[in-house]
Design an enzyme around this catalytic site. Structure first.
Site, PDB file in Angstrom:
ATOM      1  CB  THR A 146      -0.868  -0.031   1.280  1.00 51.29           C
ATOM      2  OG1 THR A 146      -1.787  -1.096   1.181  1.00 51.29           O
ATOM      3  CG2 THR A 146      -1.608   1.276   1.504  1.00 51.29           C
ATOM      4  NE  ARG A 174      -9.944  -6.281   2.729  1.00 52.35           N
ATOM      5  CZ  ARG A 174      -8.847  -5.546   2.825  1.00 52.35           C
ATOM      6  NH1 ARG A 174      -8.466  -4.794   1.816  1.00 52.35           N
ATOM      7  NH2 ARG A 174      -8.116  -5.553   3.924  1.00 52.35           N
ATOM      8  CB  VAL A 175     -14.185  -1.710   1.363  1.00 50.75           C
ATOM      9  CG1 VAL A 175     -13.613  -0.314   1.573  1.00 50.75           C
ATOM     10  CG2 VAL A 175     -15.067  -1.737   0.111  1.00 50.75           C
ATOM     11  N   GLY A 176     -10.965  -2.137   2.280  1.00 52.44           N
ATOM     12  CA  GLY A 176     -10.009  -2.030   3.382  1.00 52.44           C
ATOM     13  C   GLY A 176      -9.939  -0.619   3.945  1.00 52.44           C
ATOM     14  CG  ASP A 177      -6.375   0.361   5.958  1.00 54.16           C
ATOM     15  OD1 ASP A 177      -6.250  -0.777   5.458  1.00 54.16           O
ATOM     16  OD2 ASP A 177      -5.467   1.219   5.954  1.00 54.16           O
ATOM     17  CB  THR A 196       0.757   0.648   5.137  1.00 59.14           C
ATOM     18  OG1 THR A 196       1.117  -0.643   4.629  1.00 59.14           O
ATOM     19  CG2 THR A 196       1.889   1.133   6.033  1.00 59.14           C
ATOM     20  N   GLY A 197      -0.999  -1.837   6.168  1.00 62.05           N
ATOM     21  CA  GLY A 197      -1.048  -3.077   6.941  1.00 62.05           C
ATOM     22  C   GLY A 197      -2.355  -3.808   6.696  1.00 62.05           C
ATOM     23  N   GLY A 199      -5.921  -4.326   6.654  1.00 60.94           N
ATOM     24  CA  GLY A 199      -7.016  -3.359   6.703  1.00 60.94           C
ATOM     25  C   GLY A 199      -8.045  -3.650   7.773  1.00 60.94           C
TER      26      GLY A 199
HETATM   27  N1  GLY Z   1      -4.108  -1.730   4.166  1.00 63.04           N
HETATM   28  C1  GLY Z   1      -4.589  -2.133   2.921  1.00 63.04           C
HETATM   29  C2  GLY Z   1      -5.695  -3.075   2.994  1.00 63.04           C
HETATM   30  O1  GLY Z   1      -5.758  -3.905   3.896  1.00 63.04           O
HETATM   31  O2  GLY Z   1      -6.539  -3.033   2.138  1.00 63.04           O
END
Ligand code: GLY
Length: 275
Positions: A146, A174-177, A196-197, A199
């Site tokens: 990321t 799927r939606v991340g952070d 980053t990491g 989500g």
């Molecule tokens: N940090 C990126 C994700 O998990 O989508």
């Protein structure tokens, strides 16, 4: 600028650091010509969205259907304005679309087909979904990366931006952070943060806003960054990293992964990198 928290094969470290340097140079070019922090973070993030070594834009991992779905967000700390996109499949530079949504002011987050329709209506050309697929896919353990940036401009304005292809083999939709303001990205008058990491873990602790809320006068920004990653680790048992810049231009970053390429510049001095 960060280029993602996670393990990195030693032979890719120089190229990842070079990518981060190029992104910071793009952002600094904007700032040094009087551009805004928002312009700078957009320019820097676009640079790494276009670099297939990173998990953003071209080069992102595919979901369980074999498709790339991208998330991104941007926040203007001076205005308290934000824009974000999630699960877009035909946008080469999702951070540009997030910026356009922020400028439009009607909404904060658009997803999927609606986001792509908004893009078309606002002059952003849609790409072929195949164009986002890396012709030289990396090994699964190398598919993190990321990207994110925080900038402070000549007028004292802070901005933050984050962009990602998410996690490899994720469930479609799927939606991340990185698409969620306060989770992957946050900025106000005092600080800007990009995360980053994993989500799902970052969302559970609302990591970007947590960093901002932990800031205290007299406490070094690096201590605050480490404290936030401690909270992530303790409350979720998962991994991640943060970068943070305050209104004085102090830089902090922390990770509980083996690597997180970072690069920054202050006042036109030398570029500094770390891994
Ligand atoms: N940090 C990126 C994700 O998990 O989508």
């Amino acid at each position: 600028m960060h280029g993602g928290a996670g393990p990195i094969a030693e032979d890719t470290v120089p190229a990842r650091l070079l990518g981060c340097r190029e992104a910071v140079q793009a952002g600094w070019m904007v700032l040094s010509h009087g551009g805004s922090a928002v312009d700078a973070v957009e320019a820097a993030v676009v640079t790494l969205e276009d670099n297939p070594l990173f998990n953003a834009g071209v080069g992102s991992p595919t979901n369980s259907d074999g498709q790339v779905e991208l998330d991104a967000s941007i926040m203007d700390g001076a205005q308290g304005a934000a824009g974000a996109v999630a699960a877009v499949k035909r946008i080469k530079n999702p951070i540009r679309l997030a910026r356009r949504i922020m400028q439009d002011q009607r909404h904060i987050l658009l997803v999927g087909e609606g986001a792509e329709r908004f893009a078309r209506a606002h002059g952003i050309t849609l790409c072929d979904p195949q164009d986002l697929i890396n012709p030289h896919p990396r090994r699964p353990e190398q598919q993190h990366g990321t990207v994110g940036c925080v900038a402070l401009d000549h007028a004292g304005r802070l901005a933050a931006a984050t962009s990602t292809g998410g996690i490899a083999n994720k469930y479609p939709g799927r939606v991340g952070d990185a698409a969620l303001i306060g989770c992957g990205t946050y900025a106000n008058h005092d600080s800007g943060v990009s995360c980053t990491g994993i989500g799902e873990a970052i969302i559970r602790v609302v990591l970007a806003k947590t960093v901002v809320d932990l800031m205290r006068p007299g406490v070094p920004i690096q201590v605050t960054a480490k404290q936030a990653i401690g909270i992530l680790a303790e409350q979720t048992g998962d991994e991640g990293g943060v970068i943070v810049v305050n209104e004085r231009g102090d830089v902090g970053y922390a990770r509980n992964t083996t690597h997180m390429p970072v690069c920054w510049v202050r006042d036109g001095g030398d570029l500094v990198t770390d891994i």
